[in-house]
Design a protein around this motif. Structure first.
Motif, mmCIF file in Angstrom:
data_model
loop_
_atom_site.group_PDB
_atom_site.id
_atom_site.type_symbol
_atom_site.label_atom_id
_atom_site.label_comp_id
_atom_site.label_asym_id
_atom_site.label_seq_id
_atom_site.Cartn_x
_atom_site.Cartn_y
_atom_site.Cartn_z
ATOM 1 N N GLU A 154 19.937 10.738 -2.700
ATOM 2 C CA GLU A 154 21.308 10.353 -2.373
ATOM 3 C C GLU A 154 21.663 10.714 -0.926
ATOM 4 O O GLU A 154 22.715 11.287 -0.648
ATOM 5 N N ASN A 155 20.770 10.396 0.002
ATOM 6 C CA ASN A 155 20.923 10.649 1.441
ATOM 7 C C ASN A 155 21.031 12.133 1.794
ATOM 8 O O ASN A 155 21.620 12.513 2.797
ATOM 9 N N PHE A 156 20.457 13.012 0.972
ATOM 10 C CA PHE A 156 20.349 14.433 1.271
ATOM 11 C C PHE A 156 18.874 14.805 1.331
ATOM 12 O O PHE A 156 18.047 14.223 0.638
ATOM 13 N N PHE A 157 18.536 15.788 2.168
ATOM 14 C CA PHE A 157 17.173 16.291 2.222
ATOM 15 C C PHE A 157 16.906 17.132 0.981
ATOM 16 O O PHE A 157 17.738 17.944 0.589
ATOM 17 N N VAL A 158 15.742 16.950 0.378
ATOM 18 C CA VAL A 158 15.338 17.762 -0.769
ATOM 19 C C VAL A 158 14.301 18.755 -0.269
ATOM 20 O O VAL A 158 13.289 18.372 0.315
#
Length: 95
Positions: free
Chosen positions: A85-89
């Protein structure tokens, strides 16, 4: 304000510049002349002078101040090894 030869040597040491005795003597005169000019500038009355951005009168181009998300979230995480969701994991580092 006056600069003596010891001040010139100290400034040269702080700037890591090798200065011999002759150069230090010459620089003392040069620095005193510069400081004298700066003191002259301090005597100028600038109470009615408006700040300017250029020597010629021009108007600044202004844009609307709007808060946006930047519209580049997908581009930013495009090369990430893992994203959601457009976040870095990233892996969990605290237990």
């Amino acid at each position: 304000m006056s600069v003596d030869i010891e001040t010139v040597k100290r400034v040269a040491r702080l700037a890591r510049i090798a200065v011999d005795e002759e150069e230090a003597t010459r620089m003392t005169g040069e620095l005193n002349a510069i400081l004298g000019f700066v003191e002259q500038l301090g005597e100028v009355d600038v109470t009615d002078v408006e700040p300017m951005t250029s020597v010629i009168p021009i108007s600044m181009k202004k844009r609307q101040d709007e808060v946006t998300d930047g519209g580049k979230a997908a581009d930013i995480v495009a090369n990430a090894p893992a994203s959601e969701e457009n976040f870095f994991v990233v892996p969990k580092v605290v237990e």
